[in-house]
Design an enzyme around this catalytic site. Structure first.
Site, PDB file in Angstrom:
ATOM      1  N   ASP A  85      39.010  39.529  65.140  1.00 50.36           N
ATOM      2  CA  ASP A  85      40.057  40.385  65.710  1.00 50.36           C
ATOM      3  C   ASP A  85      39.931  40.471  67.232  1.00 50.36           C
ATOM      4  O   ASP A  85      40.875  40.883  67.912  1.00 50.36           O
ATOM      5  CB  ASP A  85      39.907  41.816  65.155  1.00 50.36           C
ATOM      6  CG  ASP A  85      40.966  42.164  64.124  1.00 50.36           C
ATOM      7  OD1 ASP A  85      42.056  41.568  64.169  1.00 50.36           O
ATOM      8  OD2 ASP A  85      40.691  43.037  63.281  1.00 50.36           O
TER       9      ASP A  85
ATOM     10  N   GLN B  97      40.654  46.533  58.786  1.00 53.43           N
ATOM     11  CA  GLN B  97      42.018  46.893  59.146  1.00 53.43           C
ATOM     12  C   GLN B  97      42.069  48.321  59.699  1.00 53.43           C
ATOM     13  O   GLN B  97      41.510  49.245  59.105  1.00 53.43           O
ATOM     14  CB  GLN B  97      42.939  46.740  57.916  1.00 53.43           C
ATOM     15  CG  GLN B  97      44.419  46.939  58.207  1.00 53.43           C
ATOM     16  CD  GLN B  97      45.039  45.839  59.067  1.00 53.43           C
ATOM     17  OE1 GLN B  97      44.506  44.729  59.177  1.00 53.43           O
ATOM     18  NE2 GLN B  97      46.154  46.131  59.701  1.00 53.43           N
TER      19      GLN B  97
ATOM     20  N   LYS C 168      47.874  38.647  55.606  1.00 47.95           N
ATOM     21  CA  LYS C 168      46.725  37.897  56.137  1.00 47.95           C
ATOM     22  C   LYS C 168      46.057  37.083  55.019  1.00 47.95           C
ATOM     23  O   LYS C 168      45.709  35.914  55.221  1.00 47.95           O
ATOM     24  CB  LYS C 168      45.719  38.865  56.797  1.00 47.95           C
ATOM     25  CG  LYS C 168      46.234  39.445  58.116  1.00 47.95           C
ATOM     26  CD  LYS C 168      45.374  40.592  58.639  1.00 47.95           C
ATOM     27  CE  LYS C 168      46.034  41.224  59.866  1.00 47.95           C
ATOM     28  NZ  LYS C 168      45.288  42.377  60.402  1.00 47.95           N
TER      29      LYS C 168
HETATM   30  N1  GUN Z   1      46.046  47.299  62.691  1.00 46.63           N
HETATM   31  C1  GUN Z   1      47.168  46.866  63.310  1.00 46.63           C
HETATM   32  N2  GUN Z   1      46.987  45.640  63.842  1.00 46.63           N
HETATM   33  C2  GUN Z   1      45.722  45.281  63.549  1.00 46.63           C
HETATM   34  C3  GUN Z   1      44.952  44.116  63.810  1.00 46.63           C
HETATM   35  O1  GUN Z   1      45.387  43.154  64.449  1.00 46.63           O
HETATM   36  N3  GUN Z   1      43.674  44.133  63.338  1.00 46.63           N
HETATM   37  C4  GUN Z   1      43.157  45.188  62.656  1.00 46.63           C
HETATM   38  N4  GUN Z   1      41.890  45.107  62.237  1.00 46.63           N
HETATM   39  N5  GUN Z   1      43.846  46.287  62.392  1.00 46.63           N
HETATM   40  C5  GUN Z   1      45.117  46.326  62.833  1.00 46.63           C
END
Ligand code: GUN
Length: 291
Positions: A119, A96, A52
């Site tokens: 998100d 995350q 990311k």
């Molecule tokens: N863990 C797995 N996929 C995601 C996501 O898209 N966002 C977040 N914050 N955690 C994750």
């Protein structure tokens, strides 16, 4: 059969975002800024967050990574979220997941300002999506809808079967596919569904998001169906350099020959998710969701 190329589509979407950033810079506007909070050292989370941050650099965004050790308290993490909520330079941030067991993910997600929740996990954004008003849509459902739109797949009046009712994929997919303008007739199936095979066999579009490797087999799919595979199960393999192989929820060799369109694993839905997060951050910086 058309193989839906998620990698290429994600690259196109990211280059569109990068072009917008160039325009913003040219006009002297504020560069979009995304922050990520990473707790602990889980291998998967480390990889996702690094990807990311790298993607932010690629499109010209500013990015900030905030790290905590596994033993961070819920209170400390809530304090961090409050600080990010009030940081006027930040357009959006993510925490995350998963978080260590002693921290309530629900509490943390609900403490995020919905206006910065790129998100799309906050109940306010989920509720706005259900109500059909502008909202941050979470990365996987957004990525799938983008693939459907960009490949001009017909949806109006089509029978769509979503397998799996998770909060982050199956349930939002069922809402988005039934919304006005998309107009599918949606059946949401789950572990208690009876006659799943017969239901799938009637489907024009199938979204397989149950998390069971190669669950959807050729005999469950009608000729000409569109199949979207959301599964990613990692299995050991002596045929790959890494020693691992990714399997989707779809038995590809059996299902693909019957399809009009299908997403592969890897290279289908997966690559779209990071582009979706960047897109939400761009929307946030342009104040296009919450005006
Ligand atoms: N863990 C797995 N996929 C995601 C996501 O898209 N966002 C977040 N914050 N955690 C994750």
């Amino acid at each position: 059969m058309v193989l839906i190329d998620g990698k290429k589509t994600s690259e196109i979407l990211q280059s569109e975002i990068a072009e917008e950033v160039v325009k913003i810079k040219f006009l002297g506007g504020k560069i979009p800024h995304l922050a990520a909070v990473l707790v602990g050292h889980d291998g998967g989370s480390e990889t996702y967050v690094a990807a990311k941050v790298k993607a932010c650099e690629r499109v010209g965004f500013k990015s900030t990574l905030i790290r905590f050790e596994d033993n961070v308290t819920e209170e400390e993490l809530l304090k961090c979220v409050a600080k990010l909520n009030n940081d006027t330079d930040l357009d959006g941030f993510i925490v995350q997941l998963p978080l260590p067991k002693h921290i309530s993910e629900e509490k943390i997600v609900e403490s995020i300002n919905p206006r910065k929740d790129v998100d799309g996990f906050h109940p306010v954004n989920v509720g706005r999506m259900v109500a059909g008003v502008p909202a941050f849509i979470s990365a996987t459902p957004f990525g799938i809808m983008e693939l459907i739109k960009r490949y001009k797949i017909e949806t109006s009046g089509k029978n769509c079967v979503v397998i799996g009712r998770s909060n982050i994929v199956g349930r939002p997919m069922s809402i988005l596919l039934s919304q006005k303008g998309i107009d599918c007739t949606v059946t949401l199936c789950h572990s208690r569904t009876k006659n799943l095979k017969a239901i799938c066999a009637e489907a024009d579009i199938i979204v397989a998001a149950l998390g069971m490797a190669e669950f959807l087999t050729g005999d469950m799919v009608k000729e000409g169906a569109v199949v979207i595979d959301v599964g990613i199960t990692r299995i050991k393999s002596d045929k790959t350099k890494s020693g691992w192989k990714l399997l989707g929820d779809v038995k590809f060799e059996e299902v693909a020959p019957k399809c009009s369109y299908i997403t592969p694993v890897p290279g289908g839905v997966g690559p779209m998710t990071i582009a979706s997060l960047l897109y939400n951050t761009l929307l946030s910086s342009k104040k296009e969701i919450y005006k």
